[in-house]
Design an enzyme around this catalytic site. Structure first.
Site, PDB file in Angstrom:
ATOM      1  N   PRO A 101      15.427  26.502  44.030  1.00  0.00           N
ATOM      2  CA  PRO A 101      15.519  25.725  45.267  1.00  0.00           C
ATOM      3  C   PRO A 101      16.931  25.174  45.429  1.00  0.00           C
ATOM      4  O   PRO A 101      17.557  24.761  44.448  1.00  0.00           O
ATOM      5  CB  PRO A 101      14.502  24.600  45.077  1.00  0.00           C
ATOM      6  CG  PRO A 101      13.726  24.929  43.861  1.00  0.00           C
ATOM      7  CD  PRO A 101      14.449  25.969  43.080  1.00  0.00           C
ATOM      8  N   GLY A 103      19.887  22.614  46.487  1.00  0.00           N
ATOM      9  CA  GLY A 103      20.085  21.162  46.589  1.00  0.00           C
ATOM     10  C   GLY A 103      19.045  20.378  45.828  1.00  0.00           C
ATOM     11  O   GLY A 103      18.526  19.383  46.323  1.00  0.00           O
ATOM     12  N   GLY A 105      19.376  20.053  42.093  1.00  0.00           N
ATOM     13  CA  GLY A 105      19.862  19.660  40.770  1.00  0.00           C
ATOM     14  C   GLY A 105      19.753  20.730  39.710  1.00  0.00           C
ATOM     15  O   GLY A 105      20.006  20.475  38.530  1.00  0.00           O
ATOM     16  N   LEU A 106      19.366  21.951  40.099  1.00  0.00           N
ATOM     17  CA  LEU A 106      19.223  23.013  39.096  1.00  0.00           C
ATOM     18  C   LEU A 106      20.386  24.006  39.134  1.00  0.00           C
ATOM     19  O   LEU A 106      20.308  25.087  38.539  1.00  0.00           O
ATOM     20  CB  LEU A 106      17.889  23.751  39.284  1.00  0.00           C
ATOM     21  CG  LEU A 106      16.627  22.894  39.117  1.00  0.00           C
ATOM     22  CD1 LEU A 106      15.375  23.736  39.308  1.00  0.00           C
ATOM     23  CD2 LEU A 106      16.596  22.214  37.750  1.00  0.00           C
ATOM     24  N   GLY A 107      21.437  23.665  39.830  1.00  0.00           N
ATOM     25  CA  GLY A 107      22.644  24.506  39.806  1.00  0.00           C
ATOM     26  C   GLY A 107      22.539  25.753  40.667  1.00  0.00           C
ATOM     27  O   GLY A 107      23.143  26.784  40.336  1.00  0.00           O
ATOM     28  N   SER A 108      21.807  25.657  41.786  1.00  0.00           N
ATOM     29  CA  SER A 108      21.611  26.856  42.617  1.00  0.00           C
ATOM     30  C   SER A 108      22.948  27.396  43.135  1.00  0.00           C
ATOM     31  O   SER A 108      23.156  28.615  43.171  1.00  0.00           O
ATOM     32  CB  SER A 108      20.681  26.556  43.790  1.00  0.00           C
ATOM     33  OG  SER A 108      21.237  25.535  44.584  1.00  0.00           O
ATOM     34  N   ALA A 111      24.664  29.281  40.446  1.00  0.00           N
ATOM     35  CA  ALA A 111      23.914  30.492  40.062  1.00  0.00           C
ATOM     36  C   ALA A 111      24.088  31.617  41.096  1.00  0.00           C
ATOM     37  O   ALA A 111      24.287  32.776  40.712  1.00  0.00           O
ATOM     38  CB  ALA A 111      22.433  30.155  39.878  1.00  0.00           C
ATOM     39  N   ASP A 152      27.976  22.658  35.554  1.00  0.00           N
ATOM     40  CA  ASP A 152      27.071  23.650  36.156  1.00  0.00           C
ATOM     41  C   ASP A 152      27.597  25.068  35.945  1.00  0.00           C
ATOM     42  O   ASP A 152      26.886  25.947  35.441  1.00  0.00           O
ATOM     43  CB  ASP A 152      26.917  23.404  37.661  1.00  0.00           C
ATOM     44  CG  ASP A 152      26.055  22.188  37.970  1.00  0.00           C
ATOM     45  OD1 ASP A 152      25.937  21.329  37.094  1.00  0.00           O
ATOM     46  OD2 ASP A 152      25.519  22.117  39.086  1.00  0.00           O
TER      47      ASP A 152
HETATM   48  C1  MEV Z   1      25.241  17.797  38.977  1.00  0.00           C
HETATM   49  O1  MEV Z   1      24.497  18.888  38.503  1.00  0.00           O
HETATM   50  C2  MEV Z   1      25.622  16.872  37.852  1.00  0.00           C
HETATM   51  C3  MEV Z   1      26.554  15.721  38.227  1.00  0.00           C
HETATM   52  O2  MEV Z   1      26.899  15.086  36.982  1.00  0.00           O
HETATM   53  C4  MEV Z   1      27.791  16.195  38.955  1.00  0.00           C
HETATM   54  C5  MEV Z   1      28.725  17.006  38.085  1.00  0.00           C
HETATM   55  O3  MEV Z   1      28.647  16.963  36.857  1.00  0.00           O
HETATM   56  O4  MEV Z   1      29.599  17.680  38.664  1.00  0.00           O
HETATM   57  C6  MEV Z   1      25.847  14.683  39.085  1.00  0.00           C
END
Ligand code: MEV
Length: 320
Positions: A101, A103, A105-108, A111, A152
């Site tokens: 998905p 946006g 937080g899983l690095g889409s 990836a 990421d």
């Molecule tokens: C984002 O996946 C993680 C954060 O720490 C931002 C970053 O490290 O660039 C919020």
């Protein structure tokens, strides 16, 4: 050769998000699934490189203007053509699909860029080493996020669990001796990492001493977590995740929905749970000792309103 495909893993930050932007350590692992997939195929000679994103129902013919959802790929194509003389600016097509998905937080973003570069490298026979891939993905991330730490792109490109510190070579972690399970719950709320990182930066500007202490404490948790991870001390890692969540709440990046999912996971028997990634929406992750607890946690997350749930085993090779 008519086409070549490649994929890339999502990433999961176990400890240390936000603090990592300010030079402290963070612990992250690649995920076996969900993944992003890219295909490069031959197209009519003389036509600009086109992009197809079937998940979004989007087709871009390679001419200006670039639709917003195709911007990443326009940049990937330009970067590949500028760096590698063997990559032409016409006569091929890039198709990208993603199970990750966007946006959340899983690095889409990293990836899809990594999968695209890999597929381009294979199709045009240009070797792209993992460190070069990481660097190229980082350059794309910077255009989107302004001030990314680099975690990421590193995890996604290198594909190994790491203890990461900005500006330093990543420390690769030994594979854990016994497996555990991660249950990831999506709040359904999309976030923009750049906006949350900027908000944290503003809050830090108003109270630098407090934020310095919070980030330092988080960095310490990551160091301890790396040792616990390698030794498969899952209960300890779970406690560190819980403590990290408290500090993330103090920083101001959690949300009521994240809190609801995190509490539900803990109540269902998870060893620890926290948000993962930038926060204020996106995903949370819960560490579970075995499959039965993971299933119970997943059911609890669903009942608590998770929009999507992934269960993934952190295996002996360190990947989840
Ligand atoms: C984002 O996946 C993680 C954060 O720490 C931002 C970053 O490290 O660039 C919020």
């Amino acid at each position: 050769m008519r086409s070549q495909s490649a994929d890339a893993a999502a990433k999961l930050i176990l400890l240390g998000e936000h603090a990592v932007v300010y030079g402290h350590a963070a612990l992250a692992i690649p995920l076996g699934k969900p993944r992003a997939m890219a295909v490069v195929s031959r197209a009519a000679a003389g036509r600009p490189v086109s992009v197809e994103l079937p998940d979004l129902g989007l087709r871009w013919d390679g001419t200006a203007p670039v639709p917003r959802d195709a911007e990443t790929f326009a940049r990937v194509i330009r970067a590949a053509a500028e760096r590698f003389p063997a990559v032409p600016r016409e006569g091929w097509k890039l198709t990208v699909r993603s199970q990750i998905p966007f946006g959340c937080g899983l690095g889409s973003g990293s990836a899809v860029a990594a999968a695209s570069f890999r597929a381009i490298g294979r199709f045009f026979r240009v070797p792209i080493s993992p460190p070069l891939l990481s660097k190229m993905v980082f350059a794309i991330e910077k255009l989107h996020h302004g001030n990314p730490s680099g975690i990421d792109n590193t995890v996604v490109a290198i594909g190994r669990p790491i203890l990461f510190r900005k500006g330093r070579a990543p420390r690769f972690l030994a594979a854990p001796r016994s497996p555990c399970l991660m249950v990831i719950g999506h709040t359904g709320v999309k976030h923009r990492t750049s906006e949350i990182v900027a908000a944290v930066s503003r809050a830090r500007g108003k109270d630098p001493a407090r934020y310095a202490a919070l980030f330092r404490d988080i960095g310490r948790l990551s160091g301890q977590g790396a040792k616990a991870f390698q030794a498969s001390r899952w209960q300890e890692l779970g406690r560190l995740m819980d403590r990290n969540q408290e500090l993330l709440e103090d920083i101001g990046v959690s949300s009521p929905k994240l809190g609801t999912l995190i509490r539900a996971a803990r109540k269902a028997g998870a060893l620890g749970a926290k948000l993962t990634g930038a926060g204020r929406g996106g995903c949370m992750t819960a560490l579970c000792a075995d499959a039965a607890v993971a299933r119970r946690t997943a059911r609890a997350l669903k009942a608590a309103g998770a929009a999507a749930i992934f269960i993934t085993e952190v295996s002996r090779n360190g990947k989840a």
